[in-house]
Design a protein around this motif. Structure first.
Motif, PDB file in Angstrom:
ATOM      1  N   ALA A  16      45.025  51.957  51.586  1.00  0.00           N
ATOM      2  CA  ALA A  16      46.256  51.242  51.260  1.00  0.00           C
ATOM      3  C   ALA A  16      46.294  50.715  49.835  1.00  0.00           C
ATOM      4  CB  ALA A  16      46.430  50.065  52.225  1.00  0.00           C
ATOM      5  N   VAL A  17      45.154  50.546  49.192  1.00  0.00           N
ATOM      6  CA  VAL A  17      45.140  49.940  47.855  1.00  0.00           C
ATOM      7  C   VAL A  17      45.863  50.839  46.860  1.00  0.00           C
ATOM      8  CG1 VAL A  17      43.716  49.025  45.996  1.00  0.00           C
ATOM      9  CG2 VAL A  17      42.931  48.838  48.345  1.00  0.00           C
ATOM     10  N   ALA A 241      36.568  40.678  41.160  1.00  0.00           N
ATOM     11  CA  ALA A 241      36.218  41.679  42.169  1.00  0.00           C
ATOM     12  C   ALA A 241      35.493  41.036  43.345  1.00  0.00           C
ATOM     13  CB  ALA A 241      35.346  42.767  41.537  1.00  0.00           C
ATOM     14  N   ALA A 242      34.586  40.096  43.047  1.00  0.00           N
ATOM     15  CA  ALA A 242      33.856  39.416  44.122  1.00  0.00           C
ATOM     16  C   ALA A 242      34.804  38.586  44.984  1.00  0.00           C
ATOM     17  CB  ALA A 242      32.756  38.538  43.531  1.00  0.00           C
ATOM     18  N   LEU A 369      34.052  51.640  44.892  1.00  0.00           N
ATOM     19  CA  LEU A 369      35.244  51.267  44.131  1.00  0.00           C
ATOM     20  C   LEU A 369      34.832  50.862  42.722  1.00  0.00           C
ATOM     21  CD1 LEU A 369      37.537  49.010  46.378  1.00  0.00           C
ATOM     22  CD2 LEU A 369      37.946  51.378  45.679  1.00  0.00           C
ATOM     23  N   TYR A 370      35.625  51.285  41.745  1.00  0.00           N
ATOM     24  CA  TYR A 370      35.577  50.676  40.423  1.00  0.00           C
ATOM     25  C   TYR A 370      36.715  49.660  40.376  1.00  0.00           C
ATOM     26  CZ  TYR A 370      32.276  53.938  38.241  1.00  0.00           C
ATOM     27  OH  TYR A 370      31.140  54.640  37.891  1.00  0.00           O
ATOM     28  N   CYS A 371      36.418  48.433  39.993  1.00  0.00           N
ATOM     29  CA  CYS A 371      37.441  47.392  39.875  1.00  0.00           C
ATOM     30  C   CYS A 371      37.665  47.065  38.404  1.00  0.00           C
ATOM     31  CB  CYS A 371      37.027  46.132  40.628  1.00  0.00           C
ATOM     32  SG  CYS A 371      37.256  46.255  42.414  1.00  0.00           S
ATOM     33  N   ASP A 450      45.530  44.473  42.932  1.00  0.00           N
ATOM     34  CA  ASP A 450      45.955  45.397  43.990  1.00  0.00           C
ATOM     35  C   ASP A 450      45.004  45.347  45.185  1.00  0.00           C
ATOM     36  OD1 ASP A 450      48.063  46.179  42.399  1.00  0.00           O
ATOM     37  OD2 ASP A 450      46.974  47.866  41.520  1.00  0.00           O
ATOM     38  N   LEU A 451      43.700  45.192  44.897  1.00  0.00           N
ATOM     39  CA  LEU A 451      42.743  45.095  45.999  1.00  0.00           C
ATOM     40  C   LEU A 451      43.004  43.835  46.815  1.00  0.00           C
ATOM     41  CD1 LEU A 451      40.256  46.061  47.527  1.00  0.00           C
ATOM     42  CD2 LEU A 451      38.821  44.961  45.780  1.00  0.00           C
TER      43      LEU A 451
END
Length: 475
Positions: A16-17, A241-242, A369-371, A450-451
């Motif tokens: 979904a991201v 990201a965390a 994932l790369y954030c 977005d995540l």
């Protein structure tokens, strides 16, 4: 069958991201594109060559012509002052000017040479040592020697050292005499003096000016400040990201009933089987699920590995190292729980979940994932920055640029040796495969916003189709 835990809710959330960094399909070459965008035309030629070789055929003459003509135009644009590429212009100047090459070679050792000379000077003329000497010419000269080192006045330093060596007091001071003799005989000091002498050369100054347009010089205060700012940017992206992973862990825990947690700065233990050479051995963040193991100390399964990048291009150059890191983890013994040091202490990760990691496209989509928090480009470059620079820094390209700068006649066909290297040499494998790698990296990259939106949005399963999943996650 894979033992890697992959809950459907996690899979659906990842699907979904929104993937705002994805690159478009490779376009077909058109006359207009070849006239306006040599980098894109080059990317098209390289990809057509790769596809042909993959099918067991040689690229046709039209593809070769597109490659050499596009590269020739790219070089001409890069060499056009003042709006061209200052880094490439500096490389071309170094290629054609012997004094600039000498300056660049000496500069590469200058940091080590400076440290060695400073160490030698402190052994002779450190202020503490000066205080132990009686007032007089030797003490004053040693103070001047130390000051010359502090101001990087290498020629003056050598002259002062010879003056101190000639003083009568030094004739009775064996340690100082020996230290000064070794200093004056040190090739490092000679290299630093030669570097000083070359600094006044007009071409060397032009070379330095070109590099300065690209950013501060290495070792300068401005470079140190830039490095600090870059580290702060990286740390900020890692924190974002965390935070998104923490929200995902809470949601997964609430909806599945299983304990989830996040580990940051997760370092691969030396006890891991296999070679860690050139492999990623520290992961920015990981989503973990407690393993159903009857043991006093909890063990955790790896569900998702995350790398945070402050820029989009940084991920592309990181992919090969990341894949080697995954292969290293996958060599784990399935029956062992390995201790990983991380920001939260020591956590035991199950070898079963590690050994199930794969580097195929489907496996990467489920577990990596790369954030990033950088804005997506309106029109992503199809020729990556690393591939572009490798093409420009090739011997044939630099010779082409040097002749161009000297006003000599050049033809696109002069670049054909580079075309043959691209097709046959392993050192050009990354460039030949640059578009699939670029597409793969961008498919794995998500914006931190977005995540978090996908995690906090409605249940992904409520979306009517995978194509609409990203839109549903943001509604």
């Amino acid at each position: 069958m894979s033992t890697l835990p992959s809950p459907s809710l996690l899979d659906e959330t990842l699907r979904a991201v929104a993937r705002r960094y994805r690159v478009p399909p490779m376009p077909a070459a058109t006359p207009a594109m070849q006239e306006s965008d040599p980098a894109t035309a080059l990317a098209i030629a390289i990809e057509q060559a790769r596809v042909a070789l993959l099918g067991g055929a040689a690229p046709d003459a039209a593809v070769k012509r597109l490659f050499v003509e596009s590269l020739a135009r790219l070089i001409r644009e890069a060499m056009r002052a003042p709006q061209g590429d200052p880094v490439f212009q500096a490389m071309a100047l170094r290629h054609r000017a012997p004094r600039v090459r000498e300056h660049a070679s000496l500069s590469a050792h200058a940091g080590q040479d400076r440290r060695a000379v400073h160490t030698a000077i402190n052994g002779i003329a450190h202020p503490g040592k000066q205080q132990r000497l009686p007032p007089g010419p030797q003490r004053e000269a040693l103070a001047q020697l130390h000051a010359a080192a502090g101001s990087a006045s290498w020629s003056a330093l050598a002259a002062i050292a010879r003056h101190v060596l000639a003083l009568p007091e030094t004739g009775h001071d064996a340690p100082v005499r020996r230290g000064l003799t070794q200093l004056l005989d040190d090739p490092g000091l000679a290299r630093l003096q030669r570097l000083d002498a070359l600094a006044s050369d007009e071409l060397v100054q032009q070379y330095q000016s070109l590099w300065d347009r690209n950013g501060p010089r290495p070792g300068s205060p401005a470079a140190a400040a830039q490095g600090s700012a870059s580290r702060r940017r990286g740390a900020a992206v890692e924190a974002l990201a965390a935070q998104a992973l923490e929200a995902l862990a809470r949601r997964l825990g609430a909806e599945t009933g299983a304990p989830y947690r996040v580990a940051t700065s997760m370092r691969v233990p030396a006890s891991m089987p296999g070679s860690a050479e050139r492999a990623k051995t520290e992961w920015d963040a990981a989503l973990l699920r407690q393993a159903p193991i009857a043991d006093a100390t909890p063990a955790w399964d790896v569900c998702l590995l995350v790398e945070a990048k402050a820029s989009v291009d940084a991920a592309t150059t990181d992919l090969a190292r990341l894949l080697r890191g995954l292969r290293l983890l996958a060599q784990a013994d399935a029956s062992v729980a390995y201790p990983f040091e991380c920001g939260q202490g020591t956590l035991r990760l199950t070898g079963a979940s590690l050994s199930a990691l794969t580097t195929d496209e489907a496996g990467l989509a489920r577990t990596v994932l790369y954030c990033c928090d950088a804005p997506a480009e309106p029109a992503p470059r199809l020729l990556g920055a690393a591939g572009r620079m490798q093409l420009l820094s090739a011997q044939a390209s630099l010779e082409f640029a040097a002749r161009l700068a000297d006003g000599q006649a050049v033809e696109a066909q002069d670049l054909e040796p580079l075309w043959h290297e691209l097709l046959t040499s392993r050192q050009w494998g990354a460039v030949l495969n640059q578009y699939p790698m670029l597409r793969q990296v961008r498919d794995l990259m998500v914006h931190t916003d977005d995540l978090l939106a996908a995690v906090n949005g409605p249940p992904p399963s409520s979306c009517p189709s995978p194509e609409n999943a990203a839109r549903c996650a943001l509604e």
